[in-house]
Write a protein that holds these residues in place. Sequence first.
Motif, PDB file in Angstrom:
ATOM      1  N   ALA A   1     -27.894  15.349  57.352  1.00 12.55           N
ATOM      2  CA  ALA A   1     -28.531  14.073  57.010  1.00 12.55           C
ATOM      3  C   ALA A   1     -28.217  13.236  58.380  1.00 12.55           C
ATOM      4  CB  ALA A   1     -27.778  13.296  55.841  1.00 12.55           C
TER       5      ALA A   1
ATOM      6  N   THR B   1     -21.150  20.139  62.418  1.00  6.15           N
ATOM      7  CA  THR B   1     -20.109  19.004  62.664  1.00  6.15           C
ATOM      8  C   THR B   1     -19.828  18.659  61.295  1.00  6.15           C
ATOM      9  OG1 THR B   1     -21.648  17.267  62.962  1.00  6.15           O
ATOM     10  CG2 THR B   1     -20.777  18.511  64.995  1.00  6.15           C
TER      11      THR B   1
ATOM     12  N   GLY C   1     -25.631  14.391  48.001  1.00  8.21           N
ATOM     13  CA  GLY C   1     -25.838  12.824  47.693  1.00  8.21           C
ATOM     14  C   GLY C   1     -24.905  11.827  48.720  1.00  8.21           C
TER      15      GLY C   1
ATOM     16  N   ASN D   1     -27.072  20.064  53.545  1.00  9.22           N
ATOM     17  CA  ASN D   1     -25.927  18.985  53.914  1.00  9.22           C
ATOM     18  C   ASN D   1     -26.395  18.039  54.973  1.00  9.22           C
ATOM     19  OD1 ASN D   1     -22.871  18.109  54.394  1.00  9.22           O
ATOM     20  ND2 ASN D   1     -23.760  19.481  56.377  1.00  9.22           N
TER      21      ASN D   1
ATOM     22  N   TYR E   1     -32.075   5.429  54.426  1.00 10.04           N
ATOM     23  CA  TYR E   1     -31.157   6.642  54.151  1.00 10.04           C
ATOM     24  C   TYR E   1     -30.586   6.593  52.597  1.00 10.04           C
ATOM     25  CZ  TYR E   1     -26.400   8.912  54.296  1.00 10.04           C
ATOM     26  OH  TYR E   1     -25.345   9.512  53.841  1.00 10.04           O
TER      27      TYR E   1
ATOM     28  N   ARG F   1     -17.405  11.587  63.308  1.00  6.79           N
ATOM     29  CA  ARG F   1     -18.434  10.405  63.366  1.00  6.79           C
ATOM     30  C   ARG F   1     -18.349   9.116  62.628  1.00  6.79           C
ATOM     31  NH1 ARG F   1     -24.083   9.936  64.179  1.00  6.79           N
ATOM     32  NH2 ARG F   1     -25.080   8.902  62.567  1.00  6.79           N
TER      33      ARG F   1
ATOM     34  N   ASP G   1     -28.459  23.898  62.519  1.00  2.00           N
ATOM     35  CA  ASP G   1     -27.993  22.487  62.898  1.00  2.00           C
ATOM     36  C   ASP G   1     -28.948  22.206  64.199  1.00  2.00           C
ATOM     37  OD1 ASP G   1     -25.108  20.541  62.320  1.00  2.00           O
ATOM     38  OD2 ASP G   1     -26.823  20.015  63.899  1.00  2.00           O
ATOM     39  N   MET G   2     -29.089  20.854  64.517  1.00  2.00           N
ATOM     40  CA  MET G   2     -29.825  20.724  65.735  1.00  2.00           C
ATOM     41  C   MET G   2     -29.119  20.626  66.919  1.00  2.00           C
ATOM     42  SD  MET G   2     -31.088  16.786  64.828  1.00  2.00           S
ATOM     43  CE  MET G   2     -32.154  16.347  66.277  1.00  2.00           C
TER      44      MET G   2
ATOM     45  N   LYS H   1     -31.080   9.137  49.688  1.00  2.00           N
ATOM     46  CA  LYS H   1     -29.913   9.859  48.841  1.00  2.00           C
ATOM     47  C   LYS H   1     -30.054   9.610  47.316  1.00  2.00           C
ATOM     48  CE  LYS H   1     -27.675  11.824  52.391  1.00  2.00           C
ATOM     49  NZ  LYS H   1     -27.379  13.283  51.872  1.00  2.00           N
TER      50      LYS H   1
ATOM     51  N   ILE I   1     -18.655  17.470  57.509  1.00  2.00           N
ATOM     52  CA  ILE I   1     -18.220  18.032  56.311  1.00  2.00           C
ATOM     53  C   ILE I   1     -18.813  19.507  56.504  1.00  2.00           C
ATOM     54  CG2 ILE I   1     -18.851  17.934  53.708  1.00  2.00           C
ATOM     55  CD1 ILE I   1     -18.735  14.923  54.051  1.00  2.00           C
TER      56      ILE I   1
ATOM     57  N   CYS J   1     -31.891  24.465  64.740  1.00  2.00           N
ATOM     58  CA  CYS J   1     -33.331  24.114  64.074  1.00  2.00           C
ATOM     59  C   CYS J   1     -33.157  22.483  63.779  1.00  2.00           C
ATOM     60  CB  CYS J   1     -33.499  24.720  62.578  1.00  2.00           C
ATOM     61  SG  CYS J   1     -34.722  24.194  61.643  1.00  2.00           S
ATOM     62  N   ASP J   2     -34.372  21.936  64.230  1.00  2.00           N
ATOM     63  CA  ASP J   2     -34.515  20.536  63.774  1.00  2.00           C
ATOM     64  C   ASP J   2     -35.140  20.611  62.284  1.00  2.00           C
ATOM     65  OD1 ASP J   2     -35.276  17.750  63.290  1.00  2.00           O
ATOM     66  OD2 ASP J   2     -35.548  17.578  65.464  1.00  2.00           O
ATOM     67  N   LEU J   3     -34.509  20.110  61.224  1.00  2.00           N
ATOM     68  CA  LEU J   3     -35.183  20.396  59.956  1.00  2.00           C
ATOM     69  C   LEU J   3     -36.231  19.445  59.903  1.00  2.00           C
ATOM     70  CD1 LEU J   3     -31.408  19.938  58.250  1.00  2.00           C
ATOM     71  CD2 LEU J   3     -33.107  22.002  58.657  1.00  2.00           C
TER      72      LEU J   3
ATOM     73  N   GLY K   1     -17.513  10.174  48.420  1.00  2.00           N
ATOM     74  CA  GLY K   1     -17.502   8.791  48.612  1.00  2.00           C
ATOM     75  C   GLY K   1     -17.535   8.684  50.415  1.00  2.00           C
ATOM     76  N   TRP K   2     -16.643   7.693  50.883  1.00  2.00           N
ATOM     77  CA  TRP K   2     -16.278   7.570  52.125  1.00  2.00           C
ATOM     78  C   TRP K   2     -15.594   8.535  52.904  1.00  2.00           C
ATOM     79  CZ3 TRP K   2     -17.715   2.261  54.693  1.00  2.00           C
ATOM     80  CH2 TRP K   2     -18.249   2.179  55.875  1.00  2.00           C
ATOM     81  N   VAL K   3     -16.188   9.627  53.631  1.00  2.00           N
ATOM     82  CA  VAL K   3     -15.288  10.757  54.075  1.00  2.00           C
ATOM     83  C   VAL K   3     -14.920  10.523  55.778  1.00  2.00           C
ATOM     84  CG1 VAL K   3     -14.960  13.011  54.365  1.00  2.00           C
ATOM     85  CG2 VAL K   3     -16.339  12.015  52.533  1.00  2.00           C
TER      86      VAL K   3
HETATM   87  N1  LIG Z   1     -19.222  11.356  55.724  1.00  2.00           N
HETATM   88  C1  LIG Z   1     -19.091  10.522  54.662  1.00  2.00           C
HETATM   89  O1  LIG Z   1     -18.721   9.529  54.581  1.00  2.00           O
HETATM   90  C2  LIG Z   1     -20.481  10.762  53.628  1.00  2.00           C
HETATM   91  C3  LIG Z   1     -20.544   9.967  52.687  1.00  2.00           C
HETATM   92  C4  LIG Z   1     -21.537  10.253  51.634  1.00  2.00           C
HETATM   93  C5  LIG Z   1     -22.378  11.288  51.995  1.00  2.00           C
HETATM   94  N2  LIG Z   1     -22.538  12.245  52.990  1.00  2.00           N
HETATM   95  C6  LIG Z   1     -23.172  13.368  52.922  1.00  2.00           C
HETATM   96  O2  LIG Z   1     -22.594  14.400  53.419  1.00  2.00           O
HETATM   97  C7  LIG Z   1     -23.223  15.012  54.305  1.00  2.00           C
HETATM   98  C8  LIG Z   1     -22.602  15.535  55.533  1.00  2.00           C
HETATM   99  O3  LIG Z   1     -22.081  14.372  55.985  1.00  2.00           O
HETATM  100  P1  LIG Z   1     -21.376  14.214  57.367  1.00  2.00           P
HETATM  101  O4  LIG Z   1     -20.570  12.809  57.499  1.00  2.00           O
HETATM  102  O5  LIG Z   1     -20.562  15.577  57.696  1.00  2.00           O
HETATM  103  O6  LIG Z   1     -22.614  14.071  58.473  1.00  2.00           O
HETATM  104  P2  LIG Z   1     -22.557  14.301  59.995  1.00  2.00           P
HETATM  105  O7  LIG Z   1     -23.523  13.242  60.673  1.00  2.00           O
HETATM  106  O8  LIG Z   1     -21.305  14.429  60.634  1.00  2.00           O
HETATM  107  O9  LIG Z   1     -23.166  15.565  60.280  1.00  2.00           O
HETATM  108  C9  LIG Z   1     -24.255  15.926  59.826  1.00  2.00           C
HETATM  109  C10 LIG Z   1     -24.726  17.181  60.576  1.00  2.00           C
HETATM  110  O10 LIG Z   1     -26.433  17.202  60.377  1.00  2.00           O
HETATM  111  C11 LIG Z   1     -26.960  17.529  61.692  1.00  2.00           C
HETATM  112  N3  LIG Z   1     -28.186  16.924  61.658  1.00  2.00           N
HETATM  113  C12 LIG Z   1     -28.582  15.575  61.703  1.00  2.00           C
HETATM  114  N4  LIG Z   1     -29.981  15.591  61.495  1.00  2.00           N
HETATM  115  C13 LIG Z   1     -30.497  16.775  61.725  1.00  2.00           C
HETATM  116  C14 LIG Z   1     -31.952  17.461  61.821  1.00  2.00           C
HETATM  117  N5  LIG Z   1     -32.823  16.725  61.817  1.00  2.00           N
HETATM  118  N6  LIG Z   1     -31.942  18.872  61.962  1.00  2.00           N
HETATM  119  C15 LIG Z   1     -30.870  19.559  61.771  1.00  2.00           C
HETATM  120  N7  LIG Z   1     -29.548  19.049  61.990  1.00  2.00           N
HETATM  121  C16 LIG Z   1     -29.324  17.903  61.765  1.00  2.00           C
HETATM  122  C17 LIG Z   1     -26.240  16.958  62.731  1.00  2.00           C
HETATM  123  O11 LIG Z   1     -26.194  17.559  63.975  1.00  2.00           O
HETATM  124  C18 LIG Z   1     -24.735  17.243  62.034  1.00  2.00           C
HETATM  125  O12 LIG Z   1     -23.935  18.343  62.561  1.00  2.00           O
HETATM  126  C19 LIG Z   1     -24.445  14.416  54.418  1.00  2.00           C
HETATM  127  O13 LIG Z   1     -25.492  14.703  53.734  1.00  2.00           O
HETATM  128  C20 LIG Z   1     -24.078  12.856  54.303  1.00  2.00           C
HETATM  129  O14 LIG Z   1     -25.324  11.948  53.846  1.00  2.00           O
HETATM  130  C21 LIG Z   1     -21.422  11.804  53.895  1.00  2.00           C
END
Ligand SMILES: NC(=O)c1ccc[n+]([C@@H]2O[C@H](COP(=O)([O-])OP(=O)(O)OC[C@H]3O[C@@H](n4cnc5c(N)ncnc54)[C@H](O)[C@@H]3O)[C@@H](O)[C@H]2O)c1
Length: 256
Positions: free
Chosen positions: A100, A26, A149, A98, A163, A200, A47-48, A167, A28, A70-72, A194-196
Motif C-alpha cells: 500500500a 519493507t 485493511g 500487503n 487511501y 516509514r 515489491d517495486m 482501505k 510490516i 513488480c509495480d503492482l 492500528g498505528w504500527v
Molecule cells: N504501518 C501502519 O501503521 C499501518 C496501519 C494500518 C494499515 N497498514 C497497512 O499495512 C500494510 C503494510 O503497511 P506498512 O506500514 O508496512 O507499509 P510500508 O509503506 O512501510 O510498506 C509498503 C510496501 O509496499 C511497497 N509498495 C508500495 N506501492 C507499491 C507498488 N505500486 N508496487 C509494488 N510495491 C509497492 C513499498 O515499496 C513497501 O515496501 C499496508 O497495507 C498498510 O496499508 C499499516
Amino acid sequence: MTEHCQQTTHYPSLVGKRVFITGGGTGIGAEMVRRFALQGALVTFVDMAETPSVELARELSQYNVRFEQCDLRDIAHLQSIIQQTGREQGPIGVLINNAADDTRHNIDEVTVEYWDDRLAVNLRPSFFAAQAVSEQMKQINGGSIINMGSASWRIKQSCMPAYTSAKAAIEGMSRSLASAYGQHNIRVNTLVPGWVMTKRQMSHWLDPEVVETVKQQQCIHQTLKPAHIVNAALFLAADDSSMMTAQTLTIDAGWT
Ligand SMILES: NC(=O)c1ccc[n+]([C@@H]2O[C@H](COP(=O)([O-])OP(=O)(O)OC[C@H]3O[C@@H](n4cnc5c(N)ncnc54)[C@H](O)[C@@H]3O)[C@@H](O)[C@H]2O)c1
C-alpha cells in the motif's frame, strides 16, 4: 535479523506452504517475509523497491525466499509473476495483499488521475492477485487470502481520502470474495492494523509527541510493532484458523 522476528508459535501447516506476499520489501511486509520463512514456508514476495527487497532476500538466503520486482499498478505483470510462481514452486496456498502507499493528499487537490492512481495501488492489485491465486488454490482444494485493511478510516483520518476509501473497500471486497470462494475451501479475511511504528511511519508522519498521544488513546498504552501484526497473519494463514473466513481481525491495542 531483528529482535522482532523471533519465532513464537510454530504452525506445522505452514511448513512447505507456498506463500505470496505483496509489498514484502519493507515495513510490516518484510517482517511477514521473515516470519513465514522461519515457519518453513516457500515465500515469494513482490515489491517495486528493489534495494531493500534484494537486501532482505540476501539476509534470508538460507531460507526459501524469492523476490520479484513488480509495480503492482501493472496488473498483467503481477498476474504473470503469480502464474510463474505456481508453475515453478507449485500452487500458492497463502496470499497476503500487503502493499500500500499511505502518502498524504489534500482533498481539494485530488484529481481524477491521482484518485485512479491511488486505487490502482491500494485496492485494484488485491482483487486481481486474489483472482489469479484462486486458480491455484482450487487445485489444492483450499487456501488463505489475507487482505490488509487499516484503522485509518475508522478513526476518520482526513489527510488521505483516496487511501482510506481503498482501505474501507478492502473489507467489503474480502467478504464478497470469501462468499464466492468458500465452496473451494478458500478463506478470505481482512487484517486491520492500528498505528504500527515502522521506519516509514516514524520518518514520515510521526514524532515522539504523536507516538505518545496514540499510545494514550489505545487501551493498551504500548507501541504497536510489525511483529504484533505478523503474529495474526501467521494464524490467519495456518490451518488453525480453518473455519474463519469473511472476517475482520483488528490488531490495534484497542485504539478504534
Ligand atoms: N504501518 C501502519 O501503521 C499501518 C496501519 C494500518 C494499515 N497498514 C497497512 O499495512 C500494510 C503494510 O503497511 P506498512 O506500514 O508496512 O507499509 P510500508 O509503506 O512501510 O510498506 C509498503 C510496501 O509496499 C511497497 N509498495 C508500495 N506501492 C507499491 C507498488 N505500486 N508496487 C509494488 N510495491 C509497492 C513499498 O515499496 C513497501 O515496501 C499496508 O497495507 C498498510 O496499508 C499499516
